[in-house]
Design a protein around this motif. Structure first.
Motif, PDB file in Angstrom:
ATOM      1  N   LEU A  17      61.497  45.963 110.301  1.00  0.00           N
ATOM      2  CA  LEU A  17      60.607  44.866 109.928  1.00  0.00           C
ATOM      3  C   LEU A  17      61.137  44.215 108.652  1.00  0.00           C
ATOM      4  N   THR A  18      60.795  42.927 108.501  1.00  0.00           N
ATOM      5  CA  THR A  18      61.275  42.145 107.362  1.00  0.00           C
ATOM      6  C   THR A  18      60.105  41.379 106.753  1.00  0.00           C
ATOM      7  N   LYS A  19      60.012  41.451 105.428  1.00  0.00           N
ATOM      8  CA  LYS A  19      58.988  40.726 104.676  1.00  0.00           C
ATOM      9  C   LYS A  19      59.690  39.822 103.667  1.00  0.00           C
ATOM     10  N   GLN A  20      59.401  38.525 103.748  1.00  0.00           N
ATOM     11  CA  GLN A  20      59.940  37.582 102.780  1.00  0.00           C
ATOM     12  C   GLN A  20      58.887  37.225 101.747  1.00  0.00           C
ATOM     13  N   PHE A  21      59.345  36.751 100.575  1.00  0.00           N
ATOM     14  CA  PHE A  21      58.409  36.399  99.530  1.00  0.00           C
ATOM     15  C   PHE A  21      59.019  35.302  98.658  1.00  0.00           C
ATOM     16  N   ARG A  22      58.155  34.667  97.896  1.00  0.00           N
ATOM     17  CA  ARG A  22      58.606  33.609  97.001  1.00  0.00           C
ATOM     18  C   ARG A  22      59.369  34.209  95.821  1.00  0.00           C
ATOM     19  N   PRO A  23      60.327  33.435  95.268  1.00  0.00           N
ATOM     20  CA  PRO A  23      60.959  33.891  94.021  1.00  0.00           C
ATOM     21  C   PRO A  23      59.917  34.016  92.918  1.00  0.00           C
ATOM     22  N   ILE A  24      60.130  34.975  92.039  1.00  0.00           N
ATOM     23  CA  ILE A  24      59.180  35.234  90.957  1.00  0.00           C
ATOM     24  C   ILE A  24      59.469  34.280  89.800  1.00  0.00           C
ATOM     25  N   ARG A  25      58.434  33.603  89.305  1.00  0.00           N
ATOM     26  CA  ARG A  25      58.567  32.681  88.177  1.00  0.00           C
ATOM     27  C   ARG A  25      57.605  33.112  87.067  1.00  0.00           C
ATOM     28  N   ILE A  26      58.153  33.438  85.918  1.00  0.00           N
ATOM     29  CA  ILE A  26      57.349  33.809  84.760  1.00  0.00           C
ATOM     30  C   ILE A  26      57.769  32.902  83.616  1.00  0.00           C
ATOM     31  N   ASP A  27      56.881  31.970  83.207  1.00  0.00           N
ATOM     32  CA  ASP A  27      57.235  30.989  82.182  1.00  0.00           C
ATOM     33  C   ASP A  27      56.022  30.755  81.290  1.00  0.00           C
ATOM     34  N   SER A  28      56.141  31.201  80.049  1.00  0.00           N
ATOM     35  CA  SER A  28      55.017  31.085  79.120  1.00  0.00           C
ATOM     36  C   SER A  28      54.838  29.666  78.608  1.00  0.00           C
ATOM     37  N   SER A  29      55.790  28.768  78.875  1.00  0.00           N
ATOM     38  CA  SER A  29      55.727  27.419  78.315  1.00  0.00           C
ATOM     39  C   SER A  29      55.170  26.403  79.300  1.00  0.00           C
ATOM     40  N   LYS A  30      54.546  26.829  80.382  1.00  0.00           N
ATOM     41  CA  LYS A  30      54.041  25.888  81.386  1.00  0.00           C
ATOM     42  C   LYS A  30      52.795  25.164  80.872  1.00  0.00           C
ATOM     43  N   SER A  31      52.677  23.891  81.322  1.00  0.00           N
ATOM     44  CA  SER A  31      51.620  23.016  80.802  1.00  0.00           C
ATOM     45  C   SER A  31      50.936  22.302  81.955  1.00  0.00           C
ATOM     46  N   ASP A  32      49.817  21.605  81.614  1.00  0.00           N
ATOM     47  CA  ASP A  32      49.050  20.836  82.592  1.00  0.00           C
ATOM     48  C   ASP A  32      49.304  19.349  82.382  1.00  0.00           C
ATOM     49  N   LEU A  33      49.338  18.600  83.510  1.00  0.00           N
ATOM     50  CA  LEU A  33      49.486  17.148  83.472  1.00  0.00           C
ATOM     51  C   LEU A  33      48.247  16.526  84.110  1.00  0.00           C
ATOM     52  N   GLU A  34      47.565  15.649  83.361  1.00  0.00           N
ATOM     53  CA  GLU A  34      46.400  14.943  83.873  1.00  0.00           C
ATOM     54  C   GLU A  34      46.698  13.451  83.895  1.00  0.00           C
ATOM     55  N   VAL A  35      46.431  12.816  85.034  1.00  0.00           N
ATOM     56  CA  VAL A  35      46.701  11.387  85.203  1.00  0.00           C
ATOM     57  C   VAL A  35      45.385  10.674  85.487  1.00  0.00           C
ATOM     58  N   TYR A  36      45.121   9.622  84.697  1.00  0.00           N
ATOM     59  CA  TYR A  36      43.938   8.794  84.874  1.00  0.00           C
ATOM     60  C   TYR A  36      44.382   7.418  85.368  1.00  0.00           C
ATOM     61  N   VAL A  37      43.820   6.955  86.494  1.00  0.00           N
ATOM     62  CA  VAL A  37      44.180   5.677  87.086  1.00  0.00           C
ATOM     63  C   VAL A  37      42.976   4.755  87.041  1.00  0.00           C
ATOM     64  N   TYR A  38      43.194   3.502  86.563  1.00  0.00           N
ATOM     65  CA  TYR A  38      42.088   2.566  86.410  1.00  0.00           C
ATOM     66  C   TYR A  38      42.545   1.157  86.794  1.00  0.00           C
ATOM     67  N   TYR A  39      41.559   0.309  87.085  1.00  0.00           N
ATOM     68  CA  TYR A  39      41.843  -1.109  87.360  1.00  0.00           C
ATOM     69  C   TYR A  39      41.934  -1.852  86.030  1.00  0.00           C
ATOM     70  N   GLU A  40      43.066  -2.467  85.784  1.00  0.00           N
ATOM     71  CA  GLU A  40      43.257  -3.233  84.555  1.00  0.00           C
ATOM     72  C   GLU A  40      42.925  -4.691  84.860  1.00  0.00           C
ATOM     73  N   THR A  41      41.671  -5.069  84.631  1.00  0.00           N
ATOM     74  CA  THR A  41      41.198  -6.398  85.027  1.00  0.00           C
ATOM     75  C   THR A  41      41.199  -7.397  83.891  1.00  0.00           C
ATOM     76  N   ASN A  42      41.245  -6.925  82.644  1.00  0.00           N
ATOM     77  CA  ASN A  42      41.164  -7.855  81.515  1.00  0.00           C
ATOM     78  C   ASN A  42      42.375  -7.786  80.595  1.00  0.00           C
ATOM     79  N   GLY A  43      43.414  -7.089  81.040  1.00  0.00           N
ATOM     80  CA  GLY A  43      44.637  -7.034  80.251  1.00  0.00           C
ATOM     81  C   GLY A  43      44.594  -6.070  79.098  1.00  0.00           C
ATOM     82  N   LYS A  44      43.496  -5.305  78.943  1.00  0.00           N
ATOM     83  CA  LYS A  44      43.398  -4.342  77.858  1.00  0.00           C
ATOM     84  C   LYS A  44      43.691  -2.946  78.371  1.00  0.00           C
ATOM     85  N   GLY A  45      43.838  -2.018  77.436  1.00  0.00           N
ATOM     86  CA  GLY A  45      44.242  -0.670  77.779  1.00  0.00           C
ATOM     87  C   GLY A  45      43.131   0.158  78.374  1.00  0.00           C
ATOM     88  N   PRO A  46      43.376   1.448  78.626  1.00  0.00           N
ATOM     89  CA  PRO A  46      42.393   2.322  79.279  1.00  0.00           C
ATOM     90  C   PRO A  46      41.164   2.586  78.436  1.00  0.00           C
TER      91      PRO A  46
END
Length: 941
Positions: A716-745
């Protein structure tokens, strides 16, 4: 009577004018220095017209040249005055450009005319043949597919652009993951007309299996009917999320059942001799911040001997600067070193690396009771990738071999001498010392080698040469090798000439019981091949010479020779789903080891592949080398040598490819062994994408061996994902809006965009009601954030560097519409051309350099959706005749939201130059252009 005299005078005058005309016509000659010319599209025709004054008086006139078809555009557009002194000649260059819309097989011509001031005119014609040019390109209009629900359509839009001058049949081969297509590969054939574009849509419906995948990739390959590759591209399909954690997607590697990475495999084997064994194979890789730890285990325990073997087993660590590996070590160079030990490397700079290692020459890590074969150590230095790249390398090797009783010291250096446009040269050498521990003898040796490769136009050349002395410590002792090859490649033809020579003459020490074999072979070869669509035919005659000195059963060494004159004929057929290779090689040979002279020998090979089936078969009649003759002499066999083999294999898939069967057989017979039968098979059943069971079977029966060999293995054979250990990982948040008056978010009047699709480095997201998406636990790096634009709203993609928790706001702006059309403008005097309207490229570039592109439809209309702003709109001349001028090209337009900007490109077709003729009082025509005055001013004496 007066009427009769008048009639005679008129006849005489007419005849006299004819003589004058012939005399004037004979004053000069005009000709092209070549009779015809072959050309491809967008090529340049360079020709020369020779005008020679055959009289003793000077000749003055006008030289003019023109073409008879739009496919040929002449650079010279105006007549050229020519004055030739008596008996003088002039060569006039004529340059013409082949239109990129010229179809293969058309035959335009260049006409050159010389007209004297007296009105005498001569013209010559140079026919031009347009040769075939294949130039098909593939463009993937979307490389990121997205899916969200069962029933969604995965559509891959592909644009096939045929810029060549002939219609082409194109094969589109799509490789899907196994859970989408049972056979993994699907093929479709499309016909693309010359100078046109074709849009192909490949579609798959999302089912439950596809929906369960987070993402996967699809490979698109396009090929000509001949099998030549046009292009290979990848498409990523991704499920839509609002919130996703970064992870490395598991890859089942269905096509690599025997050598998968990141797996554990355990099995049990039993063979016909009563032996049983347990096998464990495992490998893994763990990335910890910027470092990698990797390991491999290959263990088997034989229960009947209670012996454990650990081979191909190691543990390693590496980062950007250094690396260490311990366990079973292999280093293959001038001396092949294999054993248990350790090696390490250190990058002293960006372009330099030092490597050291040491081993005990034993193969089993688990058993130290087996006597060691000796010890070895080495140190190497590499600069700019070594001699195979752009630098150089040096090595120092120590090797103590207990089985032979020799201690070897070896130092080598190899350099990339230079790399020029038409020639690259690599060279190196080495020195060695060999100590015989029994007799105390010491011998020195050396080696030099050189590799030269290059190309000049259609010529390719390769020269590989090696020389070593008889006591050299490396594996190749006493070797002199020359390999020279010259190729000339022209479209579907390939011609070559080669010379191969190798001589092996190692030297022996005084205490050696057997003399090492001495032999040499040489081959003089010429050949040619021709490709006809999917079929390639080759013919290669050659001379073969072989010499060998053998000492059999301790007797005095004897010299053997073989000389052969042979030819090789080959046929290769390639299709999308099948291929066939058939070769026949044969001729006449003579050998002093066989009393019969001028014997005929041949061998033939057939290789056939069709979907799941592969067949290899070979048959040989009579000897082909001295080794076969010498072996037969030892058996005292007077029969004619033969060798026949049949080797079929197949890969069969069942139950949506969950069950895969690999089967193969070898059936053979030769002069030494009447019958060889070998059967093997493997069955893999996938219980889940990462877990499977398998069974192997092997059977071998040789006629001169009283015992058949067979074995059976399950596991029998079992496959698995490579192990990744990284203490420097971060989150990315994206905000999308309608720019109707030419001003910023930060403007509170801006509205968040709900359900907006956003692609982040190939992953698909959909914003929530607050216009937000989150991509969590990202490793440091650059990520492309691309909102999926519509016909109403638009935003540019941007690259975000993530080294900590990051928030990005993207405003969608209202799009503007630019519509337009392409119209040809012509007059009665315009050239007759092909008025191409479809597929013309329209490019809009804004003030920041952002590019938007579209193409015209069959009626010449186009439409662009762009953000508001100023744009430079350009109609690309590619695909438009050289006889067309674009009126007011590169024009500036302003795009305003909620309005449509209309643009019209007028393509003015150039006019022909109209020629007029006037007749002198003598009745002879003289030519002038419509631009010239019909009257010529006379100089007063």
């Amino acid at each position: 009577m007066p009427g009769k005299y008048f009639k005679n005078i008129m006849v005489a005058a007419f005849l006299l004018s004819g003589f004058i005309s012939m005399a004037q016509k004979g004053n000069f000659t005009i000709e092209f220095t070549q009779q015809n010319s072959d050309a491809k599209n967008t090529g340049i025709i360079d020709a020369f017209v020779k005008i020679k004054n055959t009289s003793g008086n000077s000749v003055t006139g006008e030289f003019d040249v023109h073409s008879n078809h739009e496919d040929l555009y002449l650079v010279q557009r105006k007549p050229k005055p020519i004055t030739l002194q008596g008996r003088d000649s002039v060569f006039i260059p004529v340059k013409a450009i082949i239109s990129n819309t010229a179809k293969a097989g058309s035959e335009p011509s260049i006409e050159a005319v010389f007209t004297t001031t007296e009105g005498t005119s001569e013209n010559v014609t140079l026919p031009i043949t347009i040769k075939e040019r294949k130039l098909v390109k593939m463009f993937l209009l979307e490389t990121n597919l997205i899916y969200e629900n069962i029933g969604d359509s995965l559509t891959i839009p592909i644009r096939i652009s045929n810029d060549g001058n002939t219609d082409q049949k194109i094969n589109i081969v799509t490789r899907y993951p196994n859970f989408i297509a049972k056979d993994m590969m699907e093929s479709e054939t499309v016909k693309v007309r010359a100078f046109t574009d074709t849009l192909i849509n490949l579609k798959k419906i999302v089912n439950k299996t596809i929906l369960s995948q987070e993402d996967f990739s699809i490979t698109i390959t396009t090929l000509y009917q001949s099998g030549d590759i046009i292009g290979i591209s990848n498409v990523t399909a991704s499920s839509i999320k609002q919130d996703r954690r970064y992870s490395t997607q598991f890859s089942p590697e269905y096509a690599q059942s025997f050598n998968r990475s990141n797996q554990v495999s355990a099995s049990y084997l039993q063979n016909s001799s009563g032996g049983t064994a347990y096998y464990l194979y495992a490998n893994a890789e763990a990335e910890i911040n910027n470092s990698t730890i990797y390991t491999n285990i290959d263990a088997n325990l034989w229960t009947n001997t209670n012996q454990l073997f650990l081979r191909n087993t190691w543990l390693g660590y590496k980062n950007k600067t250094m690396g260490v590996l311990a366990g079973n070590i292999s280093k293959f160079s001038d001396i092949n070193l294999v054993g248990r030990g350790a090696q390490a490397y250190y990058n002293t700079s960006e372009n330099s690396k030092i490597e050291v290692g040491s081993i005990d020459k034993s193969y089993n890590l688990a058993d130290f009771s087996i006597p060691s074969g000796g010890t070895s150590a080495w140190a190497s230095y590499y600069h700019k990738g070594g001699w195979l790249d752009k630098g150089f390398e040096s090595s120092l090797i120590y090797d103590n071999d207990k089985f032979s009783g020799f201690t070897n010291y070896l130092i080598t250096s190899r350099f990339n001498v230079f790399q020029k446009k038409h020639l690259s040269l690599r060279a190196g050498g080495g020195l060695s010392s060999v100590n015989n521990e029994v007799t105390g003898e010491n011998k020195t040796g050396g080696t030099v080698d050189m590799v030269a490769t290059g190309r000049y136009k259609n010529f390719f050349y390769n020269s590989t040469n090696y020389l070593s002395s008889g006591y050299y410590a490396g594996v190749r002792k006493g070797v002199f090798s020359l390999n020279e090859r010259l190729n000339w490649v022209k479209e579907n033809y390939n011609f070559w000439a080669l010379y191969n020579y190798i001589s092996v003459d190692p030297k022996s020490f005084s205490d050696q019981l057997f003399y090492p074999s001495q032999f040499s072979t040489s081959r003089y070869n010429i050949g040619a091949s021709r490709r006809i669509n999917k079929l390639t035919v080759s013919l290669s005659p050659y001379l073969y010479k072989e010499k060998r000195r053998e000492s059999l059963f301790g007797n005095t060494p004897q010299d053997y020779t073989l000389d052969a004159t042979r030819a090789n004929v080959g046929l290769i057929f390639n299709n999308v789903s099948s291929s066939l290779s058939l070769t026949f090689e044969g001729g006449i040979f003579n050998s002093n080891a066989d009393p019969i002279s001028n014997q005929f020998h041949f061998k033939t090979n057939l290789i056939y592949n069709w979907k799941f089936l592969n067949i290899l078969t070979t048959y040989q009649h009579n000897y082909f080398n001295l080794g076969e003759i010498i072996a037969n002499q030892q058996l005292n066999n007077d029969k004619t040598f033969y060798n026949v083999m049949f080797n079929p294999s197949a890969v069969l898939k069942f139950f949506d490819s969950k069950l895969v069967l690999y089967t193969g057989a070898t059936l053979a017979s030769n002069l030494f062994t009447d019958r060889i039968t070998q059967l093997n098979g493997r069955a893999d059943y996938r219980l889940s994408p990462d877990f499977s069971i398998f069974a192997n079977g092997y059977y071998s029966d040789i006629s001169n061996n009283p015992y058949a060999i067979n074995s059976f293995q399950v596991g029998l054979t079992k496959q698995f994902r490579p192990i990744r250990i990284d203490s420097s990982k971060s989150d990315l948040e994206v905000y999308v809006y309608y720019e109707t008056n030419g001003k910023g978010p930060e403007d509170t009047h801006n509205t968040p965009v709900a359900n907006q699709l956003v692609i982040i480095s190939g992953k698909a997201f959909r914003t929530n009601d607050q216009g937000i998406i989150k991509y969590r636990h990202l490793p440091p790096g650059d990520y492309e954030v691309r909102p999926v634009n519509s016909n109403e709203w638009h935003a540019y993609s941007r690259t975000v560097n993530v080294i900590q928790d990051t928030k990005v706001a993207i405003g969608l702006t209202k799009t503007s519409t630019i519509k337009g059309s392409v119209t040809y403008i012509e007059t009665e005097r315009s050239f007759e051309i092909t008025k191409k309207k479809s597929g013309l490229s329209i490019i809009a570039i804004d003030d920041s350099g952002n590019v938007f592109q579209t193409r015209t439809d069959d009626t010449g209309n186009f439409i662009l959706y762009v953000p508001k702003g100023g744009y430079t709109l350009t109609l690309e001349k590619a695909g438009v005749s050289e006889y067309v001028e674009v009126e007011n090209n590169n024009r500036t337009v302003d795009a305003v939201p909620d309005t449509t900007t209309q643009v019209k490109f007028n393509l003015n077709i150039k006019e022909k130059r109209i020629e007029t003729r006037k007749f002198t009082s003598r009745g002879f025509p003289s030519q002038s252009t419509g631009d010239d005055s019909d009257k010529k001013k006379k100089k007063k004496k």
